[in-house]
Write a protein that holds these residues in place. Structure first.
Motif, PDB file in Angstrom:
ATOM      1  N   TYR A  45       0.831  -1.200   0.000  1.00 22.98           N
ATOM      2  CA  TYR A  45       0.000   0.000   0.000  1.00 22.98           C
ATOM      3  C   TYR A  45       0.867   1.252   0.000  1.00 22.98           C
ATOM      4  CZ  TYR A  45      -3.675  -3.246   1.351  1.00 22.98           C
ATOM      5  OH  TYR A  45      -4.538  -4.302   1.377  1.00 22.98           O
ATOM      6  N   PHE A  46       0.294   2.333  -0.521  1.00 25.11           N
ATOM      7  CA  PHE A  46       1.009   3.612  -0.566  1.00 25.11           C
ATOM      8  C   PHE A  46       0.173   4.686   0.134  1.00 25.11           C
ATOM      9  CE2 PHE A  46       2.167   1.094  -4.222  1.00 25.11           C
ATOM     10  CZ  PHE A  46       3.541   1.223  -4.294  1.00 25.11           C
ATOM     11  N   ILE A  47       0.804   5.469   0.975  1.00 21.26           N
ATOM     12  CA  ILE A  47       0.109   6.620   1.576  1.00 21.26           C
ATOM     13  C   ILE A  47       0.848   7.878   1.137  1.00 21.26           C
ATOM     14  CG2 ILE A  47      -0.777   7.662   3.684  1.00 21.26           C
ATOM     15  CD1 ILE A  47      -0.488   5.084   5.124  1.00 21.26           C
ATOM     16  N   PRO A  48       0.295   8.619   0.168  1.00 19.96           N
ATOM     17  CA  PRO A  48       1.006   9.799  -0.330  1.00 19.96           C
ATOM     18  C   PRO A  48       0.909  10.991   0.615  1.00 19.96           C
ATOM     19  CG  PRO A  48      -1.039   9.511  -1.530  1.00 19.96           C
ATOM     20  CD  PRO A  48      -0.968   8.398  -0.536  1.00 19.96           C
ATOM     21  N   GLY A  49       1.815  11.936   0.395  1.00 16.46           N
ATOM     22  CA  GLY A  49       1.824  13.167   1.201  1.00 16.46           C
ATOM     23  C   GLY A  49       3.226  13.523   1.605  1.00 16.46           C
ATOM     24  N   CYS A  50       3.440  14.788   1.910  1.00 19.46           N
ATOM     25  CA  CYS A  50       4.761  15.215   2.384  1.00 19.46           C
ATOM     26  C   CYS A  50       4.560  16.221   3.493  1.00 19.46           C
ATOM     27  CB  CYS A  50       5.580  15.806   1.247  1.00 19.46           C
ATOM     28  SG  CYS A  50       7.234  16.279   1.751  1.00 19.46           S
ATOM     29  N   ALA A  51       4.367  15.785   4.734  1.00 14.27           N
ATOM     30  CA  ALA A  51       4.145  14.397   5.115  1.00 14.27           C
ATOM     31  C   ALA A  51       2.665  14.049   4.938  1.00 14.27           C
ATOM     32  CB  ALA A  51       4.529  14.257   6.586  1.00 14.27           C
ATOM     33  N   PRO A  52       2.332  12.745   4.877  1.00 19.93           N
ATOM     34  CA  PRO A  52       0.915  12.386   4.794  1.00 19.93           C
ATOM     35  C   PRO A  52       0.176  12.957   5.998  1.00 19.93           C
ATOM     36  CG  PRO A  52       2.310  10.465   4.506  1.00 19.93           C
ATOM     37  CD  PRO A  52       3.197  11.573   4.952  1.00 19.93           C
ATOM     38  N   ARG A  53      -1.055  13.426   5.766  1.00 16.80           N
ATOM     39  CA  ARG A  53      -1.837  13.974   6.872  1.00 16.80           C
ATOM     40  C   ARG A  53      -2.083  12.873   7.896  1.00 16.80           C
ATOM     41  NH1 ARG A  53      -0.408  17.005   3.447  1.00 16.80           N
ATOM     42  NH2 ARG A  53      -1.540  18.755   2.544  1.00 16.80           N
ATOM     43  N   ALA A  54      -2.076  13.238   9.175  1.00 18.63           N
ATOM     44  CA  ALA A  54      -2.299  12.258  10.245  1.00 18.63           C
ATOM     45  C   ALA A  54      -3.639  11.537  10.036  1.00 18.63           C
ATOM     46  CB  ALA A  54      -2.271  12.949  11.594  1.00 18.63           C
ATOM     47  N   ASP A  55      -4.639  12.285   9.555  1.00 19.44           N
ATOM     48  CA  ASP A  55      -5.965  11.693   9.326  1.00 19.44           C
ATOM     49  C   ASP A  55      -5.902  10.574   8.292  1.00 19.44           C
ATOM     50  OD1 ASP A  55      -7.150  13.365  11.122  1.00 19.44           O
ATOM     51  OD2 ASP A  55      -7.726  14.876   9.629  1.00 19.44           O
ATOM     52  N   LEU A  56      -5.039  10.765   7.301  1.00 17.69           N
ATOM     53  CA  LEU A  56      -4.911   9.744   6.252  1.00 17.69           C
ATOM     54  C   LEU A  56      -4.227   8.494   6.811  1.00 17.69           C
ATOM     55  CD1 LEU A  56      -5.460   9.331   3.198  1.00 17.69           C
ATOM     56  CD2 LEU A  56      -3.150  10.100   2.761  1.00 17.69           C
ATOM     57  N   ILE A  57      -3.197   8.702   7.625  1.00 19.87           N
ATOM     58  CA  ILE A  57      -2.499   7.570   8.248  1.00 19.87           C
ATOM     59  C   ILE A  57      -3.477   6.815   9.157  1.00 19.87           C
ATOM     60  CG2 ILE A  57      -0.642   6.934   9.851  1.00 19.87           C
ATOM     61  CD1 ILE A  57       0.956   9.302   8.769  1.00 19.87           C
ATOM     62  N   TRP A  58      -4.250   7.564   9.909  1.00 19.87           N
ATOM     63  CA  TRP A  58      -5.257   6.968  10.807  1.00 19.87           C
ATOM     64  C   TRP A  58      -6.270   6.153  10.000  1.00 19.87           C
ATOM     65  CZ3 TRP A  58      -6.032   5.740  15.633  1.00 19.87           C
ATOM     66  CH2 TRP A  58      -7.329   5.527  16.109  1.00 19.87           C
ATOM     67  N   ASP A  59      -6.736   6.765   8.925  1.00 13.28           N
ATOM     68  CA  ASP A  59      -7.716   6.130   8.041  1.00 13.28           C
ATOM     69  C   ASP A  59      -7.180   4.786   7.520  1.00 13.28           C
ATOM     70  OD1 ASP A  59      -9.782   5.673   6.307  1.00 13.28           O
ATOM     71  OD2 ASP A  59      -9.183   7.158   4.815  1.00 13.28           O
ATOM     72  N   VAL A  60      -5.940   4.813   7.018  1.00 15.46           N
ATOM     73  CA  VAL A  60      -5.352   3.614   6.419  1.00 15.46           C
ATOM     74  C   VAL A  60      -5.110   2.533   7.494  1.00 15.46           C
ATOM     75  CG1 VAL A  60      -3.317   2.684   5.240  1.00 15.46           C
ATOM     76  CG2 VAL A  60      -4.301   4.840   4.483  1.00 15.46           C
ATOM     77  N   LEU A  61      -4.524   2.940   8.616  1.00 12.39           N
ATOM     78  CA  LEU A  61      -4.186   1.955   9.656  1.00 12.39           C
ATOM     79  C   LEU A  61      -5.442   1.314  10.255  1.00 12.39           C
ATOM     80  CD1 LEU A  61      -1.162   3.417  11.637  1.00 12.39           C
ATOM     81  CD2 LEU A  61      -1.192   1.533  10.005  1.00 12.39           C
TER      82      LEU A  61
END
Lengths: 183, 233
Positions: free
Chosen positions: A148-164
């Motif tokens: 899986y890929f989580i894009p962003g620089c840095a990825p938003r915390a919400d996106l990391i939370w969503d994926v995890l």
């Protein structure tokens, strides 16, 4: 049931993506309820002590040690996630790929650059203890299979939370537009 | 002459001579585009607006509508073509989004957001390209250029020649500023050129990062949502 084990590491990155994990704020307490960290800068465990369920990779591959660590993660993690632009496309370190050779980079960094001081002998570090720099910076998925890929620089915390949380609970990812950014 | 055209199973009235893209846009149907820009003669070179027109895959921006034409703007096959073109453009140039002045307002990036491009399926080329100080008011970053030819086709004054040309051929094709007329170029033209560029290839000097994150063009809403909301209203 045991909690899923997560290992994280930073290769040629700036730890910004790990800062973004910290940016989960109080949700990090919820995360700790859901998962257990193995090797990670977050708990300062230095080595992978057992097989993990999820591996999170920040940064691309710029030297031989990055490659070794990435391969070790691939071998020991059931699911491998590339987090951030550097892991996905090389990011800022990869800006050397299309503009300068490795010798030109070293020449500039250690000899020619105006800010270089106290290197009258013109030495370029070459100890065998140091990892060998690669000819260019490689995205992680060009070295091993990334799930899986989580894009962003840095990825938003919400996106990391969503994926995890989606990955752990088996729910569908929301991937909201506002969280999905390359910068 | 008035004509009838069917888009996505619904009939719309239009004038003959209008392009399929114009009719769709007027009726709140968004067809993604990259090389097309309002006021500049369509070229059809990016192929992102490819639609199924009378059963054939054709570019909506260059195809004039005819009576009883049947158009499909969106299906799995077309979406695959579009997202693949976006991915190819990302690996062909050097698109370092975090370091780009246009990030957040870039149409290529916005289309990648719209198609939720996690990572391109193709290997990055990291081709050697230059950053060129083209004019006192202007930078050209060839790393980011997608050769859409918008700047080459752009005529600020209808009778005068343009400010940019194509040089070289094939994969070595580059845009070039016309230096012979550099004395007449100014800041406002540089800003107009920067606005016309869909990516961050043409940058006005001293301008960049001036809009905070969260307030840039495509931060909140996907590209095309202005057209799609027209349908709902």
């Amino acid at each position: 049931m045991n909690k899923p084990l997560i290992a994280t590491t930073s290769l040629a990155g700036c730890f910004g993506c790990h800062m973004s994990i910290m940016d989960l704020d109080d949700r990090i307490l919820q995360l700790i309820e859901l998962i257990e960290f193995n090797k990670s800068p977050i708990n300062d465990i230095k080595t992978l002590s057992k097989e993990c369920d999820i591996g999170i990779i920040e940064g691309g591959c710029a030297n031989s040690d990055n490659i070794r660590l990435l391969k070790e993660f691939r071998k020991n993690c059931r699911v491998l996630i590339a987090v951030g632009e550097c892991a996905i496309m090389g990011g800022l370190p990869a800006m050397r790929n299309n503009s300068a050779s490795i010798s030109e980079c070293l020449q500039e960094a250690y000899i020619d650059c105006v800010s270089v001081q106290a290197n009258d002998e013109g030495l370029i570090p070459n100890d065998e203890e140091l990892p060998m720099l690669l000819d260019q910076v490689y995205p992680c998925h060009e070295i091993v299979k990334i799930d899986y890929f989580i894009p962003g620089c840095a990825p938003r915390a919400d996106l990391i939370w969503d994926v995890l949380t989606a990955l752990i609970s088996g729910k569908k990812m929301e991937l909201s537009y506002e969280c999905f950014k390359f910068d | 002459m008035s004509i009838l055209i069917t888009i996505n199973g619904r009939e719309y009235g239009a004038e003959s001579g209008q392009s399929v893209l114009e009719i769709a846009t007027d009726n709140g149907i968004y067809i993604p585009t990259l090389c097309n820009y309002e006021g500049i003669k369509p070229q059809g070179c990016c192929r992102v607006c490819t639609c199924l027109i009378n059963g054939r895959k054709m570019t909506a921006c260059t195809t004039p509508a005819t009576d009883k034409m049947v158009v499909e703007t969106n299906n799995q096959d077309l979406e695959w073509i579009r997202s693949t073109i976006i991915e190819l453009l990302f690996v062909e140039g050097n698109h370092f989004c975090p370091a780009c002045e246009k990030s957040g307002s870039c149409e290529l990036q916005a289309l990648a957001y719209r198609y939720r491009m996690m990572a391109p399926q193709f290997p990055y080329s990291f081709s050697a390209r230059d950053v060129e100080p083209a004019h006192g008011t202007l930078l050209i970053d060839h790393n980011r250029c997608i050769l859409c030819k918008r700047c080459v086709r752009w005529r600020p004054e209808p009778e005068a020649p343009g400010w940019f040309v194509f040089v070289n051929r094939g994969h070595e094709t580059r845009i070039k500023f016309v230096h012979e007329r550099a004395a007449d170029f100014n800041k406002s033209l540089a800003q107009a050129a920067m606005n016309i560029c869909p990516v961050g290839a043409i940058i006005r000097r001293g301008k960049g990062y001036d809009v905070p994150i969260g307030r840039r063009k495509y931060d909140k809403l996907p590209i095309g949502s202005d057209i799609e909301t027209k349908e709902r209203s």
